[in-house]
Design an enzyme around this catalytic site. Structure first.
Site, mmCIF file in Angstrom:
data_model
loop_
_atom_site.group_PDB
_atom_site.id
_atom_site.type_symbol
_atom_site.label_atom_id
_atom_site.label_comp_id
_atom_site.label_asym_id
_atom_site.label_seq_id
_atom_site.Cartn_x
_atom_site.Cartn_y
_atom_site.Cartn_z
ATOM 1 N N CYS A 168 47.082 44.083 52.200
ATOM 2 C CA CYS A 168 47.778 44.633 51.025
ATOM 3 C C CYS A 168 47.118 44.269 49.698
ATOM 4 O O CYS A 168 47.142 45.049 48.744
ATOM 5 C CB CYS A 168 49.235 44.148 50.992
ATOM 6 S SG CYS A 168 50.042 44.114 52.612
ATOM 7 N N CYS A 182 44.701 46.426 47.293
ATOM 8 C CA CYS A 182 45.215 47.486 46.413
ATOM 9 C C CYS A 182 46.310 46.990 45.471
ATOM 10 O O CYS A 182 46.388 47.410 44.327
ATOM 11 C CB CYS A 182 45.766 48.636 47.251
ATOM 12 S SG CYS A 182 44.451 49.614 47.965
ATOM 13 N N HIS A 183 47.197 46.143 45.993
ATOM 14 C CA HIS A 183 48.345 45.754 45.153
ATOM 15 C C HIS A 183 48.063 44.488 44.349
ATOM 16 O O HIS A 183 48.893 44.090 43.527
ATOM 17 C CB HIS A 183 49.586 45.555 46.027
ATOM 18 C CG HIS A 183 50.056 46.834 46.669
ATOM 19 N ND1 HIS A 183 50.721 47.822 45.974
ATOM 20 C CD2 HIS A 183 49.902 47.307 47.933
ATOM 21 C CE1 HIS A 183 50.970 48.833 46.786
ATOM 22 N NE2 HIS A 183 50.477 48.553 47.975
ATOM 23 N N MET A 203 49.120 55.134 50.078
ATOM 24 C CA MET A 203 49.562 53.973 50.853
ATOM 25 C C MET A 203 49.347 54.264 52.346
ATOM 26 O O MET A 203 49.823 55.282 52.849
ATOM 27 C CB MET A 203 51.052 53.742 50.551
ATOM 28 C CG MET A 203 51.733 52.786 51.486
ATOM 29 S SD MET A 203 51.496 51.058 51.020
ATOM 30 C CE MET A 203 52.512 50.292 52.276
ATOM 31 N N HIS A 240 33.137 44.681 32.266
ATOM 32 C CA HIS A 240 33.434 45.485 33.455
ATOM 33 C C HIS A 240 32.126 45.967 34.088
ATOM 34 O O HIS A 240 31.478 45.231 34.778
ATOM 35 C CB HIS A 240 34.378 46.626 33.063
ATOM 36 C CG HIS A 240 34.944 47.368 34.226
ATOM 37 N ND1 HIS A 240 35.940 46.838 35.019
ATOM 38 C CD2 HIS A 240 34.656 48.577 34.742
ATOM 39 C CE1 HIS A 240 36.223 47.709 35.989
ATOM 40 N NE2 HIS A 240 35.465 48.765 35.843
ATOM 41 N N HIS A 288 33.261 53.179 29.472
ATOM 42 C CA HIS A 288 33.194 53.015 30.939
ATOM 43 C C HIS A 288 31.924 53.689 31.424
ATOM 44 O O HIS A 288 31.928 54.857 31.820
ATOM 45 C CB HIS A 288 34.445 53.639 31.581
ATOM 46 C CG HIS A 288 34.620 53.253 33.023
ATOM 47 N ND1 HIS A 288 33.851 53.784 34.022
ATOM 48 C CD2 HIS A 288 35.455 52.373 33.615
ATOM 49 C CE1 HIS A 288 34.233 53.254 35.182
ATOM 50 N NE2 HIS A 288 35.209 52.391 34.964
HETATM 51 FE FE1 DHE Z 1 35.281 51.075 40.210
HETATM 52 C C1 DHE Z 1 31.886 50.491 39.861
HETATM 53 C C2 DHE Z 1 35.931 47.873 39.302
HETATM 54 C C3 DHE Z 1 38.611 51.798 40.138
HETATM 55 C C4 DHE Z 1 34.649 54.125 41.586
HETATM 56 N N1 DHE Z 1 34.112 49.491 39.650
HETATM 57 C C5 DHE Z 1 32.745 49.457 39.562
HETATM 58 C C6 DHE Z 1 32.339 48.147 39.137
HETATM 59 C C7 DHE Z 1 33.480 47.404 38.994
HETATM 60 C C8 DHE Z 1 34.601 48.244 39.317
HETATM 61 C C9 DHE Z 1 33.566 45.960 38.576
HETATM 62 C C10 DHE Z 1 30.913 47.696 38.906
HETATM 63 C C11 DHE Z 1 30.324 47.183 40.172
HETATM 64 C C12 DHE Z 1 28.886 46.764 40.018
HETATM 65 O O1 DHE Z 1 28.115 47.483 39.345
HETATM 66 O O2 DHE Z 1 28.497 45.692 40.539
HETATM 67 N N2 DHE Z 1 36.984 50.045 39.735
HETATM 68 C C13 DHE Z 1 37.017 48.730 39.400
HETATM 69 C C14 DHE Z 1 38.377 48.321 39.155
HETATM 70 O O3 DHE Z 1 38.794 47.152 38.912
HETATM 71 C C15 DHE Z 1 39.209 49.543 39.127
HETATM 72 C C16 DHE Z 1 39.466 49.890 37.680
HETATM 73 C C17 DHE Z 1 40.583 49.428 39.754
HETATM 74 C C18 DHE Z 1 40.627 49.185 41.239
HETATM 75 O O4 DHE Z 1 41.716 49.174 41.783
HETATM 76 O O5 DHE Z 1 39.615 49.008 41.866
HETATM 77 C C19 DHE Z 1 38.237 50.555 39.734
HETATM 78 N N3 DHE Z 1 36.433 52.694 40.757
HETATM 79 C C20 DHE Z 1 37.774 52.766 40.666
HETATM 80 C C21 DHE Z 1 38.266 54.012 41.208
HETATM 81 O O6 DHE Z 1 39.490 54.356 41.331
HETATM 82 C C22 DHE Z 1 37.089 54.850 41.534
HETATM 83 C C23 DHE Z 1 37.012 55.991 40.522
HETATM 84 C C24 DHE Z 1 37.115 55.502 42.904
HETATM 85 C C25 DHE Z 1 36.935 54.566 44.052
HETATM 86 O O7 DHE Z 1 36.028 54.793 44.846
HETATM 87 O O8 DHE Z 1 37.670 53.604 44.163
HETATM 88 C C26 DHE Z 1 35.964 53.847 41.315
HETATM 89 N N4 DHE Z 1 33.582 52.117 40.641
HETATM 90 C C27 DHE Z 1 33.558 53.356 41.235
HETATM 91 C C28 DHE Z 1 32.170 53.760 41.405
HETATM 92 C C29 DHE Z 1 31.373 52.726 40.893
HETATM 93 C C30 DHE Z 1 32.288 51.699 40.426
HETATM 94 C C31 DHE Z 1 31.718 55.087 42.003
HETATM 95 C C32 DHE Z 1 29.836 52.676 40.828
HETATM 96 C C33 DHE Z 1 29.370 53.575 39.760
HETATM 97 C C34 DHE Z 1 27.876 53.546 39.597
HETATM 98 O O9 DHE Z 1 27.277 54.610 39.434
HETATM 99 O O10 DHE Z 1 27.299 52.447 39.621
#
Ligand code: DHE
Length: 546
Positions: free
Chosen positions: A47, A50-51, A88, A328, A372
């Site tokens: 859990c 996600c949560h 979920m 971030h 972002h």
């Molecule tokens: Fe991400 C990269 C954190 C939600 C897709 N995301 C990252 C990175 C972090 C991060 C710290 C950089 C990693 C690195 O470069 O080492 N993301 C988070 C969160 O904390 C957040 C906001 C909430 C969560 O619950 O995770 C979050 N992210 C998402 C999504 O909902 C996305 C859109 C869809 C998914 O797959 O979960 C998503 N995150 C991505 C993608 C990257 C990413 C595709 C890499 C992008 C790139 O081109 O490098």
């Protein structure tokens, strides 16, 4: 075992309970120590990703007791059993949790969350599986795939990645990974692919096998987002690193086996208040330096960028740079010397010089709301020279920042221009050294027309407005939100791929655009493409091309 509890709290509880309907009076369970231990274990395995470990929510909704107690036991059990359209999982009907475990979890969620356990090398080792040891692996490439143009595609809600041949657009294989995979990264040689799930499970996939498969896996914590590999000359494929949200730490692993070697906590004081100790500073983006044997590690809540030198793990040297809170994501400039990263909740882009190991600048002027960048986009601005750009989550702006302190010194580390994107809610921006297009997605826009489209600028005429392309419409998928997310180029830089991210039970696709004509080139549709999001081209990811 059950005792009564009213939402209104101790003072005036009796009056409030009388006024409220019966549903607002509920029962708060007590768990035995053994039940608690089991529930904790299930929560952190299933859990927390996600949560959130402290149930503050992330991908899943927050689960404070004010919410769970109001829902009541039966409703919680139904949610856990059947799941929801919002993502979920159906833990009960899928058979992953028994009815007794579901009853336990529903009762557990009505109690206040506990501080989650730590996860040290011992715990990591207990999860570590060396499925195919290096001595049993092929000594040469056993398939005829064009590996450099392979794409690793996150199948978010399936807990899988699809490996897609960039030339034929065919799915080569689908590999089970951790839950809600976040990113994929390559070893410096391009042979090994590392994938990290939100549940902090890392899969190491050998692309040389006849059919690429996981050769080692490990769980490095309870919640994670980032993984990277050593890229410095002489250190290729030697180490991997994974950063975790919980526990707040990073671990350096052997690059060939993923044996955990060194774990380092990120707890400490925040950059803007040396008296404020933060118990939970999460590890966000990690990149690998090309100038020193170092990993560049973003620590979110304390606002520090750590340059972790991996030359001698027993006498570890870390340069800790005070940057800005809420770091971030981010990426390198085109020379791969400067790391530009967003402190998104502070509307700041931080620039780190990975050659001199120093902070260059904290850019705020001209930066929009919640930048972002993903890894950002590097191109030559016809007026300002080499630049890196980010789009914003919080507004429709794109900030273009000068990155050449030698030939364009007066533009360096300044926002040289702002472009107007489709709208607020952008997550990723992309271009390629061979392209004249700058692509901006808008998946979190409240406006359907925008989240189902991507915007594109002509780099040679940045004064011209953005052009919107209806990607989701081109995919022709039927019902669902169909959010268009994250552009990624093929190796040649003449195609750009976008995910059309639909609900778990709906059809999703990947749309391939001809970069020159901006016309539809292919739509990859396959029942296995469940909720595709991030895409990582092997060559571009290996070489930090974006
Ligand atoms: Fe991400 C990269 C954190 C939600 C897709 N995301 C990252 C990175 C972090 C991060 C710290 C950089 C990693 C690195 O470069 O080492 N993301 C988070 C969160 O904390 C957040 C906001 C909430 C969560 O619950 O995770 C979050 N992210 C998402 C999504 O909902 C996305 C859109 C869809 C998914 O797959 O979960 C998503 N995150 C991505 C993608 C990257 C990413 C595709 C890499 C992008 C790139 O081109 O490098």
């Amino acid at each position: 075992v059950l005792s009564s509890f009213a939402l209104a709290g101790p003072a005036g509880a009796a009056d409030a309970a009388k006024k409220d309907d019966a549903a607002k009076a509920f029962e708060v369970p007590k768990l035995t120590d053994a039940e608690h231990a089991e529930a904790n274990k299930i929560y952190f395995q299933r859990c927390a990703g996600c949560h959130g470990v402290l149930r503050k929510g992330a991908t899943g909704v927050p689960l404070p007791t004010s919410f769970t107690r109001k829902r009541g036991l039966q409703e919680l059990k139904d949610f856990i059993t059947y799941g929801s359209a919002a993502g979920m999982p159906n833990w009960g009907t899928s058979g992953e949790l028994s009815p007794a475990q579901i009853d336990l979890m529903a009762r557990y969620l009505m109690l206040e969350p506990q501080q989650p356990p730590e996860f040290g090398v011992k715990e990591m080792r207990a999860t570590w599986k060396l499925i195919v040891p290096p001595s049993k692996r092929p000594t040469k490439k056993m398939n005829d795939l064009d590996l450099s143009n392979l794409f690793s595609v996150t199948l978010r809600d399936a807990g899988e990645v699809a490996l897609i041949d960039g030339n034929t657009k065919k799915i080569i294989t689908v590999i089970k990974t951790g839950y809600a995979v976040h990113i994929s990264r390559l070893s410096a040689s391009g042979r090994y692919l590392y994938v990290i799930g939100r549940d902090a499970k890392v899969n190491m996939i050998d692309l040389w096998m006849k059919v690429p498969q996981t050769v080692a896996e490990i769980k490095v914590g309870m919640e994670a987002r980032s993984v990277e590999t050593s890229k410095m000359k002489g250190w290729e494929d030697k180490y991997a690193i994974a950063g975790t949200y919980w526990p707040p730490q990073f671990v350096i692993m052997d690059g060939a086996t993923m044996e955990p070697l060194k774990v380092v906590s990120t707890r400490g004081f925040t950059v803007d208040n040396p008296s404020e100790y933060h118990p939970e500073p999460r590890v966000a983006a990690i990149v690998a330096s090309h100038y020193h044997p170092e990993f560049v590690v973003n620590v979110k809540e304390t606002g520090k960028v750590l340059l972790v030198n991996y030359e001698d793990l027993h006498n570890l040297k870390i340069t800790s740079i005070d940057a800005e809170r809420f770091l971030h994501d981010g990426g390198f400039d085109s020379t791969k010397r400067y790391f530009l990263t967003a402190a998104n909740a502070r509307n700041t882009i931080v620039v780190i010089d990975t050659k001199k190991d120093k902070l260059v600048k904290k850019i705020t002027e001209g930066v929009g709301s919640k930048p972002h960048p993903g890894r950002g986009a590097n191109f030559i601005d016809p007026k300002y020279g080499p630049v890196w750009a980010t789009s914003d989550l919080g507004d429709d702006m794109i900030s273009v920042i000068g990155t050449d302190p030698v030939k364009h010194a007066k533009n360096a580390w300044k926002v040289v221009r702002n472009l107007e994107g489709l709208g607020g809610g952008s997550l990723f921006i992309k271009t390629h050294p061979k392209s004249h297009n700058l692509w901006v997605d808008d998946p979190l826009s409240p406006d359907e027309e925008n989240y189902q489209a991507v915007g594109v600028f002509d780099i040679d005429h940045l004064d011209k407005p953005i052009v919107s392309l209806p990607i989701a419409k081109w995919a022709d998928l039927g019902p669902g939100p169909k959010r268009v997310v994250q552009g990624e180029y093929n190796k040649a830089g003449d195609e750009v791929w976008f995910s059309v991210w639909n609900g778990k039970k709906q059809k999703s696709a990947i749309v391939v655009i001809d970069d020159k004509t901006r016309k539809l080139k292919a739509v990859i549709k396959d029942p296995r493409l469940i909720t595709p999001t991030g895409k990582f081209n092997v060559y571009n990811t290996m070489h930090d091309i974006y």
